[in-house]
Design a protein around this motif. Structure first.
Motif, PDB file in Angstrom:
ATOM      1  N   TYR A  28      24.935 -29.679  11.727  1.00  0.00           N
ATOM      2  CA  TYR A  28      24.987 -30.889  12.476  1.00  0.00           C
ATOM      3  C   TYR A  28      25.393 -30.582  13.896  1.00  0.00           C
ATOM      4  O   TYR A  28      26.278 -29.803  14.292  1.00  0.00           O
ATOM      5  N   ASN A  29      24.455 -30.858  14.991  1.00  0.00           N
ATOM      6  CA  ASN A  29      24.440 -30.635  16.215  1.00  0.00           C
ATOM      7  C   ASN A  29      25.466 -31.895  16.953  1.00  0.00           C
ATOM      8  O   ASN A  29      24.629 -32.914  17.119  1.00  0.00           O
ATOM      9  N   PRO A  30      26.957 -31.889  17.132  1.00  0.00           N
ATOM     10  CA  PRO A  30      27.401 -33.237  17.629  1.00  0.00           C
ATOM     11  C   PRO A  30      27.102 -33.186  19.114  1.00  0.00           C
ATOM     12  O   PRO A  30      27.086 -34.624  19.575  1.00  0.00           O
ATOM     13  N   THR A  31      26.700 -32.458  19.835  1.00  0.00           N
ATOM     14  CA  THR A  31      25.983 -32.745  21.137  1.00  0.00           C
ATOM     15  C   THR A  31      24.606 -33.595  21.124  1.00  0.00           C
ATOM     16  O   THR A  31      24.769 -34.435  22.156  1.00  0.00           O
ATOM     17  N   ALA A  32      23.942 -33.104  20.473  1.00  0.00           N
ATOM     18  CA  ALA A  32      22.681 -33.711  20.295  1.00  0.00           C
ATOM     19  C   ALA A  32      22.461 -34.729  19.214  1.00  0.00           C
ATOM     20  O   ALA A  32      21.539 -35.549  19.031  1.00  0.00           O
ATOM     21  N   GLN A  33      23.604 -34.780  18.528  1.00  0.00           N
ATOM     22  CA  GLN A  33      23.870 -35.734  17.360  1.00  0.00           C
ATOM     23  C   GLN A  33      22.668 -35.526  16.582  1.00  0.00           C
ATOM     24  O   GLN A  33      21.860 -36.680  16.270  1.00  0.00           O
ATOM     25  N   LYS A  34      22.368 -34.629  16.141  1.00  0.00           N
ATOM     26  CA  LYS A  34      21.094 -34.253  15.434  1.00  0.00           C
ATOM     27  C   LYS A  34      21.535 -33.381  13.952  1.00  0.00           C
ATOM     28  O   LYS A  34      22.175 -32.354  14.070  1.00  0.00           O
ATOM     29  N   TRP A  35      21.152 -33.800  12.901  1.00  0.00           N
ATOM     30  CA  TRP A  35      21.297 -32.987  11.736  1.00  0.00           C
ATOM     31  C   TRP A  35      20.141 -31.873  11.592  1.00  0.00           C
ATOM     32  O   TRP A  35      19.106 -31.876  11.902  1.00  0.00           O
ATOM     33  N   ASP A  65      19.767 -29.076  13.186  1.00  0.00           N
ATOM     34  CA  ASP A  65      19.085 -28.766  14.547  1.00  0.00           C
ATOM     35  C   ASP A  65      18.781 -27.161  14.483  1.00  0.00           C
ATOM     36  O   ASP A  65      19.764 -26.357  14.917  1.00  0.00           O
ATOM     37  N   ASN A 109      22.292 -24.247  11.251  1.00  0.00           N
ATOM     38  CA  ASN A 109      23.105 -25.248  11.954  1.00  0.00           C
ATOM     39  C   ASN A 109      23.112 -26.457  10.991  1.00  0.00           C
ATOM     40  O   ASN A 109      21.846 -26.922  10.713  1.00  0.00           O
TER      41      ASN A 109
END
Length: 390
Positions: free
Chosen positions: A47-54, A56, A45
């Motif tokens: 970038y996780n847009p839900t968790a706003q985390k690169w 992830d 992954n």
């Protein structure tokens, strides 16, 4: 001669270079026996847009790991190994053929050098006697005791025989250089005949059909052509097997991208042979089989002609040598030794002396050339048959 043969195999640069071809063919066989490497595929992954985390990829993130292996089915791997082994055998036969060709060249140069050098050694002693006689006659001419015509005739005889000796020595220089190249030696090579060798090589009691049969069994060109034939048959078999697609199998892990977390599964895949069923390679390999059959027939025909020609030439030269008498050179040597003495004692005329001196010494060269040619024809027959016939 055995020592020279051993040095040829150990030192000749052409043979040493071609030996690497055999080693490379062996390496190709090793390569065909190896299995295909497995293929690893992984997806992480970004970038996780839900968790706003690169990146992830942790416990609640997402990653995929997939491992795949290609399996060659329908006996493709086994046939490829057999093909590589057959190519190695062909390379070995080619190496053997090169060794035979160089051995033939070595033997011909070796014996020709021996016999021509033998002729020159025999003539040189007589030329030295004639040169001394000319020196004495020059003194007598200066005193007015002999004519210029007599002195000139003696000098002409000397120069004529000496020119033939020089021509022969020129050939000896070329033969010497060829021997140095063949044996990879910078030193002067002095060929000498073994005590067990005859003056010329004699054949065992074999008929021409027997020699032809031996050539078909022994000649590496036949073995090479048969190997090419076998290779095309293996390529045809491999092309048909390759029409069946390879099987791909593997395992997959998907952390959170499937219908359940931490999904694991197996995968199986193959191409559907709908358009490409390897038709071109199958046809090409079938044509190759037909070509290899014609090549084998051509080799057999060519070798038959070589054996027949070598046999006839040997018979001709052998008959010529026997007709001259095996002791002809010894007789010439004996007669020529007394010529200078008899002429200086006025037992024979100037014309008789010069005619006989030229004839005897020219004949010594010609007899040794005949011996060299006869040995060459024997080596040609050996080469044509594919074995030493002694």
């Amino acid at each position: 001669m055995l020592q020279a043969d051993s040095l040829l195999v150990a030192r000749n640069l052409s043979l040493l270079a071609y030996k690497y071809e055999v080693d490379m063919a062996d390496a190709r066989t090793i390569q065909e026996k190896l299995f295909s490497n497995p293929q690893l595929y992984t997806e992480w992954n970004l970038y996780n847009p839900t968790a706003q985390k690169w990146f992830d990829t942790g416990k609640n993130g997402q990653k995929i790991v997939q491992l795949q292996q290609v399996f060659r089915i329908a006996g493709q791997r086994k046939t490829s190994i057999r093909l590589a082994e057959e190519e190695k055998r062909m390379t070995q036969w080619q190496y053997y053929e090169l060794a035979r060709s160089l051995k033939y060249e070595l033997h011909v140069s070796f014996y020709r050098y021996y016999y021509l050098n033998n002729a020159i050694v025999n003539i040189r002693s007589r030329l030295d006697l004639l040169k001394n006689l000319i020196g004495i006659y020059e003194l007598q001419y200066n005193k007015g005791n002999i004519s210029l015509q007599e002195l000139t005739r003696l000098k002409s005889t000397y120069f004529e025989i000496n020119n033939k000796v020089n021509d022969t020595q020129t050939e000896l220089v070329r033969l010497q250089e060829n021997l140095k190249v063949l044996l990879a030696d910078d030193r002067a090579i002095a060929p000498r005949r073994e005590a067990t060798d005859g003056v010329v090589a004699l054949l065992p009691a074999l008929t021409l059909p027997e020699l032809l049969a031996k050539s078909m069994e022994n000649r590496p060109e036949i073995k090479e052509a048969q190997s090419i034939q076998a290779q095309h048959q293996l390529r045809y078999s491999l092309a048909r097997k390759e029409a069946i697609p390879n099987l791909t199998g593997g395992a997959v892990y998907d952390q959170n991208g499937s219908y359940v977390p931490n999904y694991t599964g197996v995968s199986v895949g193959l191409q559907i042979p709908l358009f490409n069923r390897n038709q071109g390679k199958i046809r090409e390999s079938k044509i190759g089989i037909a070509q290899a059959d014609v090549l084998l027939q051509s080799r057999r025909q060519e070798i038959t002609r070589q054996v027949e020609a070598a046999w006839k030439i040997y018979q001709l030269l052998d008959a010529q040598y026997k007709a001259s008498g095996t002791d002809f050179e010894a007789q010439l040597d004996l007669l020529s030794k007394g010529l200078v003495s008899n002429y200086s004692k006025n037992n024979i005329s100037l014309l008789e002396f010069t005619d006989m001196f030229e004839a005897y010494n020219s004949s010594i060269i010609e007899v040794n050339q005949l011996k060299a040619d006869l040995n060459k024809s024997y080596e040609e027959l050996n080469y044509a048959v594919g074995e030493d016939l002694r």
